[in-house]
Design a protein around this motif. Sequence first.
Motif, PDB file in Angstrom:
ATOM      1  N   ASP A 351       4.537   9.091   7.586  1.00  0.00           N
ATOM      2  CA  ASP A 351       5.579   8.062   7.556  1.00  0.00           C
ATOM      3  C   ASP A 351       4.957   6.674   7.437  1.00  0.00           C
ATOM      4  O   ASP A 351       5.466   5.810   6.698  1.00  0.00           O
ATOM      5  CB  ASP A 351       6.428   8.135   8.823  1.00  0.00           C
ATOM      6  CG  ASP A 351       7.290   9.386   8.888  1.00  0.00           C
ATOM      7  OD1 ASP A 351       7.492  10.036   7.836  1.00  0.00           O
ATOM      8  OD2 ASP A 351       7.756   9.723   9.994  1.00  0.00           O
ATOM      9  N   ALA A 352       3.871   6.436   8.149  1.00  0.00           N
ATOM     10  CA  ALA A 352       3.211   5.126   8.091  1.00  0.00           C
ATOM     11  C   ALA A 352       2.623   4.874   6.708  1.00  0.00           C
ATOM     12  O   ALA A 352       2.714   3.755   6.167  1.00  0.00           O
ATOM     13  CB  ALA A 352       2.121   5.041   9.159  1.00  0.00           C
ATOM     14  N   ALA A 353       2.008   5.896   6.132  1.00  0.00           N
ATOM     15  CA  ALA A 353       1.452   5.741   4.780  1.00  0.00           C
ATOM     16  C   ALA A 353       2.559   5.499   3.770  1.00  0.00           C
ATOM     17  O   ALA A 353       2.406   4.667   2.847  1.00  0.00           O
ATOM     18  CB  ALA A 353       0.646   6.983   4.413  1.00  0.00           C
ATOM     19  N   TYR A 354       3.679   6.195   3.936  1.00  0.00           N
ATOM     20  CA  TYR A 354       4.809   5.982   3.018  1.00  0.00           C
ATOM     21  C   TYR A 354       5.362   4.567   3.148  1.00  0.00           C
ATOM     22  O   TYR A 354       5.667   3.913   2.141  1.00  0.00           O
ATOM     23  CB  TYR A 354       5.906   7.007   3.296  1.00  0.00           C
ATOM     24  CG  TYR A 354       7.071   6.872   2.341  1.00  0.00           C
ATOM     25  CD1 TYR A 354       6.969   7.346   1.029  1.00  0.00           C
ATOM     26  CD2 TYR A 354       8.256   6.262   2.735  1.00  0.00           C
ATOM     27  CE1 TYR A 354       8.025   7.203   0.141  1.00  0.00           C
ATOM     28  CE2 TYR A 354       9.313   6.118   1.857  1.00  0.00           C
ATOM     29  CZ  TYR A 354       9.195   6.589   0.563  1.00  0.00           C
ATOM     30  OH  TYR A 354      10.227   6.440  -0.314  1.00  0.00           O
ATOM     31  N   ASP A 355       5.468   4.073   4.374  1.00  0.00           N
ATOM     32  CA  ASP A 355       5.939   2.700   4.565  1.00  0.00           C
ATOM     33  C   ASP A 355       5.016   1.698   3.888  1.00  0.00           C
ATOM     34  O   ASP A 355       5.470   0.657   3.389  1.00  0.00           O
ATOM     35  CB  ASP A 355       6.036   2.379   6.061  1.00  0.00           C
ATOM     36  CG  ASP A 355       7.226   3.052   6.734  1.00  0.00           C
ATOM     37  OD1 ASP A 355       8.153   3.479   6.011  1.00  0.00           O
ATOM     38  OD2 ASP A 355       7.220   3.168   7.981  1.00  0.00           O
ATOM     39  N   LEU A 356       3.737   2.007   3.852  1.00  0.00           N
ATOM     40  CA  LEU A 356       2.764   1.113   3.224  1.00  0.00           C
ATOM     41  C   LEU A 356       2.962   1.018   1.723  1.00  0.00           C
ATOM     42  O   LEU A 356       2.844  -0.070   1.128  1.00  0.00           O
ATOM     43  CB  LEU A 356       1.349   1.607   3.542  1.00  0.00           C
ATOM     44  CG  LEU A 356       0.191   0.797   2.960  1.00  0.00           C
ATOM     45  CD1 LEU A 356       0.104  -0.560   3.640  1.00  0.00           C
ATOM     46  CD2 LEU A 356      -1.123   1.557   3.130  1.00  0.00           C
ATOM     47  N   ILE A 357       3.305   2.138   1.071  1.00  0.00           N
ATOM     48  CA  ILE A 357       3.334   2.154  -0.399  1.00  0.00           C
ATOM     49  C   ILE A 357       4.743   2.136  -0.991  1.00  0.00           C
ATOM     50  O   ILE A 357       4.883   2.033  -2.210  1.00  0.00           O
ATOM     51  CB  ILE A 357       2.574   3.387  -0.941  1.00  0.00           C
ATOM     52  CG1 ILE A 357       3.233   4.717  -0.497  1.00  0.00           C
ATOM     53  CG2 ILE A 357       1.120   3.353  -0.487  1.00  0.00           C
ATOM     54  CD1 ILE A 357       4.255   5.297  -1.419  1.00  0.00           C
ATOM     55  N   LYS A 358       5.768   2.241  -0.162  1.00  0.00           N
ATOM     56  CA  LYS A 358       7.119   2.481  -0.689  1.00  0.00           C
ATOM     57  C   LYS A 358       7.636   1.351  -1.578  1.00  0.00           C
ATOM     58  O   LYS A 358       8.487   1.587  -2.441  1.00  0.00           O
ATOM     59  CB  LYS A 358       8.098   2.743   0.448  1.00  0.00           C
ATOM     60  CG  LYS A 358       8.341   1.560   1.376  1.00  0.00           C
ATOM     61  CD  LYS A 358       9.282   1.955   2.504  1.00  0.00           C
ATOM     62  CE  LYS A 358       9.522   0.778   3.440  1.00  0.00           C
ATOM     63  NZ  LYS A 358      10.414   1.156   4.578  1.00  0.00           N
ATOM     64  N   ASP A 359       7.130   0.141  -1.397  1.00  0.00           N
ATOM     65  CA  ASP A 359       7.593  -0.981  -2.204  1.00  0.00           C
ATOM     66  C   ASP A 359       6.646  -1.324  -3.356  1.00  0.00           C
ATOM     67  O   ASP A 359       6.861  -2.317  -4.057  1.00  0.00           O
ATOM     68  CB  ASP A 359       7.801  -2.222  -1.319  1.00  0.00           C
ATOM     69  CG  ASP A 359       8.917  -2.032  -0.306  1.00  0.00           C
ATOM     70  OD1 ASP A 359       9.912  -1.368  -0.660  1.00  0.00           O
ATOM     71  OD2 ASP A 359       8.791  -2.526   0.829  1.00  0.00           O
ATOM     72  N   TRP A 360       5.604  -0.516  -3.539  1.00  0.00           N
ATOM     73  CA  TRP A 360       4.696  -0.755  -4.657  1.00  0.00           C
ATOM     74  C   TRP A 360       5.402  -0.384  -5.955  1.00  0.00           C
ATOM     75  O   TRP A 360       5.892   0.740  -6.114  1.00  0.00           O
ATOM     76  CB  TRP A 360       3.439   0.091  -4.517  1.00  0.00           C
ATOM     77  CG  TRP A 360       2.529  -0.332  -3.404  1.00  0.00           C
ATOM     78  CD1 TRP A 360       2.748  -1.285  -2.451  1.00  0.00           C
ATOM     79  CD2 TRP A 360       1.230   0.216  -3.117  1.00  0.00           C
ATOM     80  NE1 TRP A 360       1.687  -1.375  -1.592  1.00  0.00           N
ATOM     81  CE2 TRP A 360       0.732  -0.463  -1.976  1.00  0.00           C
ATOM     82  CE3 TRP A 360       0.458   1.202  -3.701  1.00  0.00           C
ATOM     83  CZ2 TRP A 360      -0.507  -0.182  -1.428  1.00  0.00           C
ATOM     84  CZ3 TRP A 360      -0.786   1.492  -3.155  1.00  0.00           C
ATOM     85  CH2 TRP A 360      -1.269   0.801  -2.034  1.00  0.00           C
ATOM     86  N   SER A 361       5.433  -1.304  -6.888  1.00  0.00           N
ATOM     87  CA  SER A 361       6.086  -1.015  -8.163  1.00  0.00           C
ATOM     88  C   SER A 361       5.233  -0.069  -9.005  1.00  0.00           C
ATOM     89  O   SER A 361       4.016   0.043  -8.803  1.00  0.00           O
ATOM     90  CB  SER A 361       6.326  -2.305  -8.947  1.00  0.00           C
ATOM     91  OG  SER A 361       5.092  -2.839  -9.411  1.00  0.00           O
ATOM     92  N   ILE A 362       5.885   0.603  -9.935  1.00  0.00           N
ATOM     93  CA  ILE A 362       5.162   1.480 -10.859  1.00  0.00           C
ATOM     94  C   ILE A 362       4.124   0.680 -11.636  1.00  0.00           C
ATOM     95  O   ILE A 362       2.984   1.127 -11.849  1.00  0.00           O
ATOM     96  CB  ILE A 362       6.150   2.164 -11.824  1.00  0.00           C
ATOM     97  CG1 ILE A 362       7.129   3.058 -11.053  1.00  0.00           C
ATOM     98  CG2 ILE A 362       5.401   2.955 -12.878  1.00  0.00           C
ATOM     99  CD1 ILE A 362       6.491   4.153 -10.255  1.00  0.00           C
ATOM    100  N   GLU A 363       4.491  -0.517 -12.049  1.00  0.00           N
ATOM    101  CA  GLU A 363       3.570  -1.366 -12.831  1.00  0.00           C
ATOM    102  C   GLU A 363       2.341  -1.735 -12.004  1.00  0.00           C
ATOM    103  O   GLU A 363       1.212  -1.715 -12.511  1.00  0.00           O
ATOM    104  CB  GLU A 363       4.292  -2.618 -13.306  1.00  0.00           C
ATOM    105  CG  GLU A 363       5.406  -2.378 -14.307  1.00  0.00           C
ATOM    106  CD  GLU A 363       6.682  -1.816 -13.675  1.00  0.00           C
ATOM    107  OE1 GLU A 363       7.516  -1.266 -14.429  1.00  0.00           O
ATOM    108  OE2 GLU A 363       6.831  -1.911 -12.425  1.00  0.00           O
TER     109      GLU A 363
END
Length: 457
Positions: A351-363
């Motif tokens: 969950d913590a790792a997902y919170d870290l990357i969840k807003d990273w855009s595809i670009e």
Amino acid sequence: MSTRTATSANDPVIESKADLIHVFAKGEKPRDAWRIGTEHEKFVYFTADKRAPSYEEKGGIHALLIGLTRYGWEPVYEGGNIIALSGGDGSVSLEPAGQFELSGAPLENLHQTCAETGRHLQQVKEVGGMLGLGFLGLGLWPDKARSELPIMPKGRYKIMLDHMPRVGTMGLDMMMRTCTIQTNLDYSSEADMVKKFRVSLALQPLATALFANSPFLEGKPNGYLSYRSHIWTDTDPHRTGMLPFVFDEGFGYERYADYMLDVPMYFVFRDGGYVDAAGLSFRDFMAGKLPVRPGEIPTRSDWVDHLSTAFPEVRLKSFLEMRGADGGPWSTICALPAFWVGLLYDQTALDAAYDLIKDWSIEAQQHLRDDVPRLALDARAPGGGTLHQVAREVLKIADAGLKSRARLNGAGDSEQSFLNPLHDIVESGKVPAQRLLDLYHGEWGGDVSRVYETMSF
């Protein structure tokens, strides 16, 4: 790379997309049945002259395979040639130019994983010592042109070697000049698979950076820290890359099956051999319209074979494969599964790792993937800062995940110690390739051959 040697008369045929999806769904396991699979490749060379051995010659790859049977490994044959071994520690197989691979057994904890690695390396070193062979832990042959490398007698490799130049400029380099470490992990449900896929895909460039270990090509620096990773950028665009659709709403087993249906085929395995189907459509195969096998429809094993012919940064079969790391020394073989198990096998860590990357855009993810082979931890991270800064945070999450798992060995040691090589890299700010370049420009005096002393097992 997987090895198939027989066709089963009981192999169910594929009648619908649901049969394709079933292969992914049957991989679901309860948490207490999750296992760790580790694969690692290394280069084989004659210690006398650093030459890559052929399959047939005295003291070559065939002799190495035969020598390992003394430890209980059973030979696997194709066309009369031993091309793999099977045993309690998984399987030993050959990459196209003789890179030697252990595909380890599914194990419960990292202590078992590292013990398995140790057994295998001790065995190959003992047999190699008798044959005059050494083993090199790097992501790329540091000093060999493709013309200097042998080809192993495996049918699928002939098809791939013929096809690669049609679809990219570096596919032959991928096949013949690279080595990797891989980790294979389980999931409990489709939703769990999706979350783990997204986290591992977004963070795969970080793994590439931490394990970057291929800075030399044909005797000199190549301008990259992970040239192996760079090679994948022009191998075959139809079957490689970051898979942005994984982050689409509604992604799951069916969407991955659609992706694989659009990946061109390589082959069909029939009657103990490989039929060249390079560039043909699995959709046509399902409709009975495959030109090389007219009227036939595929079996489940054909689909499983086809799944093994795509090479994205993370791959789904009946488990998830993490594919971003260069080959390296003993310690990194144990560190890679520790990194991914810490992140993905504890729910709080996931969950913590997902919170870290969840807003990273595809670009931004693609930009990071493009920069990492050259810059490693100095690449700019999505959201600002460097990947080095992200690495500190991710290692803390992985360490906490391993601590929470609380899998201790007989001496009471936790799995956290297997992350120590990565902590050292992050503290120093230098990935393995940068340390090798420091040696090259320093005490080695520009002599790449010194890498054999430093990086052999």
